[in-house]
Scaffold this active site. Structure first.
Site, PDB file in Angstrom:
ATOM      1  CE  LYS A  83     -60.142  -7.158 -50.664  1.00 44.97           C
ATOM      2  NZ  LYS A  83     -59.503  -8.435 -51.033  1.00 44.97           N
ATOM      3  N   GLY A  84     -55.131  -6.434 -51.366  1.00 46.74           N
ATOM      4  CA  GLY A  84     -54.445  -5.972 -52.561  1.00 46.74           C
ATOM      5  C   GLY A  84     -53.163  -6.683 -52.923  1.00 46.74           C
ATOM      6  CD  GLU A 122     -59.632  -7.316 -54.316  1.00 43.29           C
ATOM      7  OE1 GLU A 122     -59.353  -8.486 -54.597  1.00 43.29           O
ATOM      8  OE2 GLU A 122     -58.937  -6.631 -53.542  1.00 43.29           O
TER       9      GLU A 122
HETATM   10  O1  5RP Z   1     -56.878  -8.552 -51.933  1.00 40.71           O
HETATM   11  C1  5RP Z   1     -56.720  -9.535 -52.617  1.00 40.71           C
HETATM   12  C2  5RP Z   1     -56.388  -9.456 -54.056  1.00 40.71           C
HETATM   13  O2  5RP Z   1     -56.170  -8.136 -54.469  1.00 40.71           O
HETATM   14  C3  5RP Z   1     -56.899 -10.899 -52.032  1.00 40.71           C
HETATM   15  O3  5RP Z   1     -58.225 -11.059 -51.674  1.00 40.71           O
HETATM   16  C4  5RP Z   1     -56.004 -11.048 -50.828  1.00 40.71           C
HETATM   17  O4  5RP Z   1     -54.672 -10.825 -51.235  1.00 40.71           O
HETATM   18  C5  5RP Z   1     -56.129 -12.454 -50.192  1.00 40.71           C
HETATM   19  O5  5RP Z   1     -55.737 -13.425 -51.106  1.00 40.71           O
HETATM   20  P1  5RP Z   1     -55.573 -14.953 -50.718  1.00 40.71           P
HETATM   21  O6  5RP Z   1     -56.942 -15.478 -50.428  1.00 40.71           O
HETATM   22  O7  5RP Z   1     -54.943 -15.592 -51.928  1.00 40.71           O
HETATM   23  O8  5RP Z   1     -54.669 -15.031 -49.519  1.00 40.71           O
END
Ligand code: 5RP
Length: 228
Positions: A97-98, A106
């Protein structure tokens, strides 16, 4: 079904875990944004007593926009469920994530949730973490270069994430920098998560090993539920 429709479908499915009187960790990203919209509608229609604990400025702003009452982490006794997206999910439900640079709050909130529910479309499923995406690592700005060099012992390349609508690097909600770390391979996600955490100056990293309880996967055939 296009990608946005898949995101909406899993976001709607996540509502089935929501009950009155819950405290809900509010994740960050485009998929979670749909969940927040639907959650706000449900709170209004059913007059639910729900509080959200935002994981970022993005989720805080969206909660305010969609009428979800919010509380800070230190104002709640417990978090019943947390709902968030992910960039990669492996067969053991370990995550990267991130991409949105919100990984630190988170992880703090999702680690403490009774049930952590992850929303993805099937393109996020991988056999091994790091296959497609780098691992974001939040670092104290003064230490970024030293940490980038230290990370190379793991057969990885670290790149300072640059901002799109600002000159210079991305600054996180906590005032730090992000290194995007591309590994040759990650054999043991939990071990690598711990290795990265022990480098002085690392605030947090985007490997979420053994934290997700349920992953809802949007596919053109419907939503698949994976459980740990
Ligand atoms: O970790 C995150 C933010 O820090 C998001 O949850 C991850 O990048 C997924 O994002 P998306 O639903 O826009 O694909």
């Amino acid at each position: 079904m296009d990608l946005e429709e898949l995101k909406k479908t899993v976001a709607r499915e996540a509502l089935s875990f929501v009950e009155d009187d819950m405290v809900i960790g509010l994740g960050t990203g485009s998929t979670t944004s749909y969940f927040l919209k639907f959650l706000g509608e449900r709170i209004r229609e059913e007059e639910l007593e729900i509080y959200g604990v935002p994981t970022s400025y993005q989720s805080r702003l969206l909660a305010l926009e969609y009428g979800i009452p919010i509380r800070a982490l230190d104002e709640v006794d417990a978090i019943d469920i947390a709902v968030d997206g992910a960039d990669e999910v492996d067969p053991q439900l370990n995550l990267i994530k991130g991409r949105g640079a919100a990984l630190t709050m988170e992880k703090i909130i999702e680690y403490r949730a009774g049930t952590f529910i992850v929303l993805v479309d099937e393109s996020k499923l991988v056999n091994r973490l790091g296959e497609k995406m780098p691992v974001p690592v939040e670092v104290i700005p003064a230490a970024w270069r030293a940490i980038a060099e230290e990370i190379e012992v793991f057969n990885a390349r670290a790149e300072l994430r640059m901002a799109a609508k600002k000159d210079g690097p991305v600054i996180t909600d906590n005032g730090n920098f992000i290194l995007d770390v591309k590994f040759e391979r990650i054999d043991d996600p939990l071990d690598m998560e711990i290795e990265l955490k022990t480098i002085p100056g690392v605030v947090e990293n985007g490997i979420f090993a053994d934290i997700a309880d349920i992953v809802l996967v949007g596919t053109p055939q419907g939503v698949r539920k994976l459980e740990r």
